[in-house]
Scaffold this motif. Sequence first.
Motif, PDB file in Angstrom:
ATOM      1  N   TYR A 167     -11.509   5.156  -7.482  1.00 30.09           N
ATOM      2  CA  TYR A 167     -10.340   4.555  -7.920  1.00 30.09           C
ATOM      3  C   TYR A 167     -10.480   3.924  -8.985  1.00 30.09           C
ATOM      4  O   TYR A 167     -11.334   3.195  -9.240  1.00 30.09           O
ATOM      5  CB  TYR A 167      -9.725   3.651  -6.831  1.00 30.09           C
ATOM      6  CG  TYR A 167      -8.928   4.543  -5.683  1.00 30.09           C
ATOM      7  CD1 TYR A 167      -7.696   4.789  -5.716  1.00 30.09           C
ATOM      8  CD2 TYR A 167      -9.687   5.245  -4.642  1.00 30.09           C
ATOM      9  CE1 TYR A 167      -7.077   5.635  -4.764  1.00 30.09           C
ATOM     10  CE2 TYR A 167      -9.375   5.874  -3.699  1.00 30.09           C
ATOM     11  CZ  TYR A 167      -7.749   6.365  -3.808  1.00 30.09           C
ATOM     12  OH  TYR A 167      -7.494   7.149  -2.858  1.00 30.09           O
ATOM     13  N   ALA A 208      -9.577   4.670   0.129  1.00 32.68           N
ATOM     14  CA  ALA A 208      -8.156   3.982  -0.482  1.00 32.68           C
ATOM     15  C   ALA A 208      -8.054   2.453   0.139  1.00 32.68           C
ATOM     16  O   ALA A 208      -8.611   2.254   1.367  1.00 32.68           O
ATOM     17  CB  ALA A 208      -6.896   4.631  -0.046  1.00 32.68           C
ATOM     18  N   SER A 209      -7.530   1.546  -0.317  1.00 32.05           N
ATOM     19  CA  SER A 209      -7.640   0.062   0.139  1.00 32.05           C
ATOM     20  C   SER A 209      -7.139  -0.080   1.682  1.00 32.05           C
ATOM     21  O   SER A 209      -7.755  -0.919   2.337  1.00 32.05           O
ATOM     22  CB  SER A 209      -6.884  -0.750  -0.811  1.00 32.05           C
ATOM     23  OG  SER A 209      -5.698  -0.519  -1.043  1.00 32.05           O
ATOM     24  N   LYS A 268      -3.305   7.214   0.583  1.00 26.67           N
ATOM     25  CA  LYS A 268      -2.867   7.548  -0.781  1.00 26.67           C
ATOM     26  C   LYS A 268      -1.602   8.311  -0.626  1.00 26.67           C
ATOM     27  O   LYS A 268      -1.324   9.124   0.168  1.00 26.67           O
ATOM     28  CB  LYS A 268      -4.014   7.757  -1.632  1.00 26.67           C
ATOM     29  CG  LYS A 268      -4.581   9.211  -1.267  1.00 26.67           C
ATOM     30  CD  LYS A 268      -5.733   9.650  -2.289  1.00 26.67           C
ATOM     31  CE  LYS A 268      -5.969  11.019  -2.111  1.00 26.67           C
ATOM     32  NZ  LYS A 268      -7.135  11.567  -3.068  1.00 26.67           N
ATOM     33  N   ASN A 283       0.815  -1.193  -0.368  1.00 27.24           N
ATOM     34  CA  ASN A 283      -0.076   0.057  -0.144  1.00 27.24           C
ATOM     35  C   ASN A 283       0.858   1.240   0.005  1.00 27.24           C
ATOM     36  O   ASN A 283       2.111   1.172   0.367  1.00 27.24           O
ATOM     37  CB  ASN A 283      -1.066   0.159   1.345  1.00 27.24           C
ATOM     38  CG  ASN A 283      -0.301   0.171   2.517  1.00 27.24           C
ATOM     39  OD1 ASN A 283       0.239   1.190   2.974  1.00 27.24           O
ATOM     40  ND2 ASN A 283      -0.249  -0.932   3.206  1.00 27.24           N
ATOM     41  N   ASP A 286      -3.178   4.618  -4.767  1.00 23.90           N
ATOM     42  CA  ASP A 286      -3.299   3.724  -3.541  1.00 23.90           C
ATOM     43  C   ASP A 286      -2.366   2.762  -3.275  1.00 23.90           C
ATOM     44  O   ASP A 286      -2.068   2.403  -1.912  1.00 23.90           O
ATOM     45  CB  ASP A 286      -4.740   3.115  -4.145  1.00 23.90           C
ATOM     46  CG  ASP A 286      -5.286   2.057  -2.867  1.00 23.90           C
ATOM     47  OD1 ASP A 286      -4.665   0.961  -2.708  1.00 23.90           O
ATOM     48  OD2 ASP A 286      -6.202   2.365  -2.304  1.00 23.90           O
TER      49      ASP A 286
END
Length: 533
Positions: free
Chosen positions: A497, A430-431, A435, A403, A526
């Motif tokens: 995204y 974001a995952s 980010k 990440n 991301d």
Amino acid sequence: MKKSLIICASLLVAVSAGAQKNRKFAPPVMGWSSWNTLALNINEKNICANADAQVSTGLRDAGYVYCNIDDGYMGGRDAQGNMTSNDELFPRGMKYVSEYIRKKGLKPGIYNDAAGNTCGSGNFKTPKFGQGVGFNGHEAADCDLYFNKWDYDFVKVDYCGAAGLGLQEEPTYTAIGNAIKAESKKLGRKISYNICRWAYPGVWCKDVADSWRISGDIQANWPSFKYVIGKNKYLSAYCGDGHYNDMDMLEIGQGLPLNEEEVHMAIWCIQSSPLLVGCDMTKIPAQSLELMKNKELIDINQDPLGLQAYIVYQKNNSMIYVKDIKKLNGNTRAVALLNLGDDPITIDVPLEIIDMSGKAVTRDLIHHTAGPVLNGKITETIPARSVKMWTVTGKRIERTVYNAGTAYMPNFNDLGGDKQTIRYSDDENASCGVKVMFLGGTPQNVMKWTNVYSEKGGTYDITVRYACGENRYLKIVVNGGQPVIYKDLNTGSFKKYGTLTVRATLKKGNNTVTLGCDNGYAPDIDGITLAKR
């Protein structure tokens, strides 16, 4: 009696040297610092009393070997520009105090500003005590005084006076660092150098100092803990090879609830922060003392790999930290499940999130007991303002997710001078909740992962997740090879995204994946994921 003290101290040094002989570099420093409990109220008596307590409490034998004097000991500079100590507070001088500390089997440390006035100068003491005493212009002479004549082993260098003079951080701290290195070489012993700039100053500091502060001063309260933890969330890439992000002193023993003290100790340990006790060691509550002496937590902090844990999961107020211990890419990892919120939180994630699969066993490092057996996933409820700290042993698999918060960015700093400097930014879309923004503009303004590991090498699909509200392009380089450039990337919003995938050959071991944009900004990033073909 004197002979016995010398023998005792020599034995301690010999044991310490034996324990460190297999290390490639020094671990984070451990010890005590006077500022958070005594501030400017220091004197020979209370410094020596805390050195006595450092031994009698067992803290020294637990690894806390530095005894550091912070601001407030100065007497100003004399007519020749030489630093002096305050004769009323330290009637037998600073060399007497360092000798007293050494006879306890401890290492003495000291303080100054980079230039001009110290942070405490002009307060309730004699106004001139810390004025004009900073290192700038006196680097070699001050190093000779501190480390040769006064015989100290550590120095914390603040920036209050230097900031007031408008000096630049890198050249100012580098000049001091060069003088310290020269004095260390001359004396033939290690001198630990801590930069106290109250924010991550930039990648240059790793070449200059052993550790550097990444936040403003810590306070003995929960909001302050959360603030410091937040400042260090995305700095794991800048720690390594004996150089550490400093989260400031331990406020354990200052009257906080045990669960909050456990968070404090556990996160400082898994983040490989220096561990400097900040309370009065002559009156530490028993449960706080036991926590600070927790060998299993200390072992994570002092692990010979010298790594800082990185975040692999972040949602609301919960986080999962992980790092290798003992062996890179080995079968045992340190893991912290953290809840910064005021309500219990349940974490339910696949075991693959910590790069393991199948069945894994855990050990609870705070309570010294066996932890839960993990069968393919982590499902744990974390009470409010609490942490669970484990070692996890199981089947290791290749890491597939990198990440944005784990990337290294050579142009990054947290000084705040330019709002459009490349930076990490929290983003719930974001995952992993983070980010990177303001990537690109020049060939040097890149982000990269230098530890993209492949057990055997081979062909991989590398997928980049990005967001962009206007047409931008992205350059991808693997191991310094031919760039792959994607043009006109646009997801319609910086909160929405999309992905792109490039195929690449990775070598066995660590690889480097670099993202950038030579002209103009790249999309917000991301992170990347890997899939072996």
